[in-house]
Motif scaffolding. Sequence first.
Motif, PDB file in Angstrom:
ATOM      1  N   THR A  57     -30.602  41.142  14.030  1.00 27.21           N
ATOM      2  CA  THR A  57     -31.218  40.615  12.598  1.00 27.21           C
ATOM      3  C   THR A  57     -30.464  39.319  12.456  1.00 27.21           C
ATOM      4  OG1 THR A  57     -31.182  40.815  10.341  1.00 27.21           O
ATOM      5  CG2 THR A  57     -29.112  41.819  11.383  1.00 27.21           C
ATOM      6  N   SER A  82     -29.330  38.949   5.959  1.00 26.76           N
ATOM      7  CA  SER A  82     -28.782  39.970   5.327  1.00 26.76           C
ATOM      8  C   SER A  82     -27.876  39.568   4.190  1.00 26.76           C
ATOM      9  CB  SER A  82     -28.308  41.106   6.034  1.00 26.76           C
ATOM     10  OG  SER A  82     -27.768  42.018   5.067  1.00 26.76           O
ATOM     11  N   TYR A 115     -26.271  41.493   2.236  1.00 22.23           N
ATOM     12  CA  TYR A 115     -25.206  42.485   2.004  1.00 22.23           C
ATOM     13  C   TYR A 115     -23.890  42.016   2.373  1.00 22.23           C
ATOM     14  CZ  TYR A 115     -28.986  45.262   0.328  1.00 22.23           C
ATOM     15  OH  TYR A 115     -29.966  46.025  -0.253  1.00 22.23           O
ATOM     16  N   CYS A 171     -23.148  48.605  -1.903  1.00 18.11           N
ATOM     17  CA  CYS A 171     -23.607  47.484  -0.677  1.00 18.11           C
ATOM     18  C   CYS A 171     -23.591  48.314   0.617  1.00 18.11           C
ATOM     19  CB  CYS A 171     -22.683  46.231  -0.845  1.00 18.11           C
ATOM     20  SG  CYS A 171     -22.944  45.255  -2.338  1.00 18.11           S
ATOM     21  N   ARG A 215     -26.118  50.357   1.181  1.00 19.15           N
ATOM     22  CA  ARG A 215     -27.582  49.548   1.726  1.00 19.15           C
ATOM     23  C   ARG A 215     -27.318  48.894   3.066  1.00 19.15           C
ATOM     24  NH1 ARG A 215     -31.446  51.243   0.381  1.00 19.15           N
ATOM     25  NH2 ARG A 215     -32.460  49.643   0.870  1.00 19.15           N
ATOM     26  N   LEU A 216     -26.260  48.287   3.205  1.00 17.78           N
ATOM     27  CA  LEU A 216     -26.080  47.806   4.588  1.00 17.78           C
ATOM     28  C   LEU A 216     -26.327  48.765   5.771  1.00 17.78           C
ATOM     29  CD1 LEU A 216     -25.140  44.877   5.541  1.00 17.78           C
ATOM     30  CD2 LEU A 216     -22.657  45.873   5.410  1.00 17.78           C
ATOM     31  N   GLU A 237     -29.831  49.575   6.013  1.00 21.95           N
ATOM     32  CA  GLU A 237     -30.684  48.404   6.439  1.00 21.95           C
ATOM     33  C   GLU A 237     -30.356  48.357   8.191  1.00 21.95           C
ATOM     34  OE1 GLU A 237     -30.554  43.906   4.851  1.00 21.95           O
ATOM     35  OE2 GLU A 237     -28.939  44.419   6.484  1.00 21.95           O
ATOM     36  N   SER A 238     -29.067  48.891   8.648  1.00 24.16           N
ATOM     37  CA  SER A 238     -29.071  48.743   9.794  1.00 24.16           C
ATOM     38  C   SER A 238     -29.703  49.960  10.526  1.00 24.16           C
ATOM     39  CB  SER A 238     -27.490  48.839  10.251  1.00 24.16           C
ATOM     40  OG  SER A 238     -26.496  48.130   9.766  1.00 24.16           O
ATOM     41  N   ARG A 260     -32.391  51.289   9.626  1.00 22.14           N
ATOM     42  CA  ARG A 260     -33.795  50.901   9.720  1.00 22.14           C
ATOM     43  C   ARG A 260     -34.277  50.118  10.817  1.00 22.14           C
ATOM     44  NH1 ARG A 260     -34.160  49.387   4.724  1.00 22.14           N
ATOM     45  NH2 ARG A 260     -34.012  47.354   5.013  1.00 22.14           N
ATOM     46  N   ILE A 261     -33.448  49.287  11.278  1.00 25.88           N
ATOM     47  CA  ILE A 261     -33.744  48.350  12.542  1.00 25.88           C
ATOM     48  C   ILE A 261     -33.132  49.130  13.968  1.00 25.88           C
ATOM     49  CG2 ILE A 261     -32.715  46.490  13.642  1.00 25.88           C
ATOM     50  CD1 ILE A 261     -32.685  45.065  10.900  1.00 25.88           C
ATOM     51  N   THR A 304     -27.231  34.248   3.626  1.00 27.42           N
ATOM     52  CA  THR A 304     -27.828  35.547   4.015  1.00 27.42           C
ATOM     53  C   THR A 304     -27.724  35.461   5.662  1.00 27.42           C
ATOM     54  OG1 THR A 304     -29.941  34.894   3.858  1.00 27.42           O
ATOM     55  CG2 THR A 304     -28.910  36.076   2.058  1.00 27.42           C
ATOM     56  N   ARG A 362     -23.838  41.762  11.210  1.00 25.23           N
ATOM     57  CA  ARG A 362     -23.521  41.881   9.702  1.00 25.23           C
ATOM     58  C   ARG A 362     -22.199  41.819   9.524  1.00 25.23           C
ATOM     59  NH1 ARG A 362     -27.472  45.155  10.755  1.00 25.23           N
ATOM     60  NH2 ARG A 362     -29.473  44.825   9.910  1.00 25.23           N
TER      61      ARG A 362
END
Lengths: 128, 520
Positions: A80, A83, A85, A117, A120-121, A124-125, A127-128, B6, B93
């Motif tokens: 990604t 993000s 987050y 957070c 959600r993080l 999000e991970s 989902r990918i 971001t 991230r």
Amino acid sequence: MKTFVGLFFTSTGFGLAILIAYWFIGHEETTGTVLLAIMTSALAFAATYAVIAERNARLDGDGEKLTPEDTKGEDLGIFTTQSAYPILVALSVLFMLLGILYSPLLAFVAIVALLLCLWRLGAESARI
Amino acid sequence: MIEWFTATDHKKIGIMYIVATMTFFVAAGILAMMIRAQLARPDNALLSAQLYNQIFTLHGTAMIFFVIAPFGLGLANFIVPLQIGAPDMAFPRLNATSLWLFILGGIIMFLGFATYGGASANGWTNYAPLSEISEGTGAGNDFWTIGVLMAGVSTILTAVNLTTTVFLLRAPGMTMWRVPIFTWEIVATSLLILMAFPSLTAVLFMVLIDRHLGGHFFDPVYGGNPILYQHLFWFFGHPEVYVMILPYFGIVTEVIATFSHKPVFGYVGLVLAAFAIAGLSIGVWAHHMFTTGAVSNPFFSAVSFLIAVPTGVKFVNWIGTMWKGSLEFTTAMLFSLGFLFNFLLGGITGVMVASPPIDYQTHDSYFIVHHFHYTLGGGSMFALFSALFFWFPKIFGVRLNETLGKWFFWLMFIGFNLTFLPMAFMGIEGMARRVYTYPNVEHLALLNGLATAGGAIMGIAFLLFIANVFISAFANVPVPSNPWGGYSLEWATSSPPPEHNFETLPPITSRRPALDLMNT
């Protein structure tokens, strides 16, 4: 044995050597001995984990004769580029620490925000 | 703007690390100028004692936690995935989280100046029990502790990320014994961080518990032990010195090999020396505590002396790389040569103070200030500028002006030595560090005057560097993918690189894939 496993084992061995040397020479001072013992134990744990991880690892980087052509089409996953987050996690940590010192309410709100957070993080991970 | 806030791409994060560290560098530099202005003449009253304490505390802390150490790791963020042929860092991230923890940590620390009572005034070591006295070290000290705590955690997360990236994401054919020396130095640094930094996190939490939650870890009145603080702090603190130097060893190696137009001399020796330095640095923490009388001086002295051996190996390798090479004296190369000169002087004084009798004499004097500025200022900072001139075309797609760059180097080199060489003599004449003024005795007025003049020259030099950045950016002359004839993989992609780094990866069959690609 892969190079990274060897690195962890060598580091553990070095930690052990320095721990023993320190204990013999300066054993009247226990703080240093304890610190070195904790460090060496952590390295030993990492080295053991590396051995287990090595069993299932297939690292293209270790193939001396492999070329990018040989691994063409291999799925590396998606990296990604955006993000929101991470910055929110960092802000939550800051306000959590300030809150612990100065305001329990702020600390509570920050901890809730941090957990949200992180959740959600993770989502999000996944989902990918 | 939101795109940058971001971002999780390692290149953008690397650029943000570089911009943030240079911003903190400007702030720390302004504080350094204020220190030199106060010490320009004896019995000066430009700054109050309390404000002076705050200024040198934040100068030291900013340079260590928010400039020198994170610049090396921030640069690694940009360069390491390119050098090993990876599309990004292993955990993008987590990488962004590390960056923002670091930036917010720096901001909260500097915000200490805005609190009632001002910023922390305890020195970068924040020794207990001084740091536990609430009066006069109020919120500013809390902000300092939180800021450094966040920077420390950020560093640990970055180390995890870099180690995983190098171990697991190398391109096909990029075996560990083919990765460039800079990447090896980053691996050694990351392992060192993982071993040492948890101690910093622990000790800072203990200080906060003592200050706010009724703990007594370091308060001797209630059975606590202030020496415990020193042990925990220096168990992190001395490896931190090598966290601040090992990446810069890697930079200097890359620059010298590129501009000598020769392969690195003694590749395996350089790698082993890096790990020997990292390993030995774990066993020297209490050489900062010789004068406490509570540690085994012979053990720590012996291990400290031993570190000189692998460091000497590195010097031999750098000289061997240049030997009979076709040397090209670009600005990056000049800064690397400046690094060799300054770091050698800092290393020699380091060996001197590893001897307890000399340390007893020079402890907490300006001799020590001279020593560590030669290793971290003349060493790491010179290598930092070498890296900026070397990799600027790769990162931003434009080359910095070489004429202005050479002026910058010579002014920095003269200014640096004029500032910090006199400090050795100040220390020998008995001037204590961290004093806000001094009497007009011996040669202290002359030596301090010289140091302040040198500081002013460095300030002017840095303005020249900022002008160079703007002039070069404005000129915006595009550069080819490999403007210096570099050998490692990052020079095989465009400048700046595309989103996932390589449109097509070249075959990697040696330690010099970019040169192999040029030759085919």
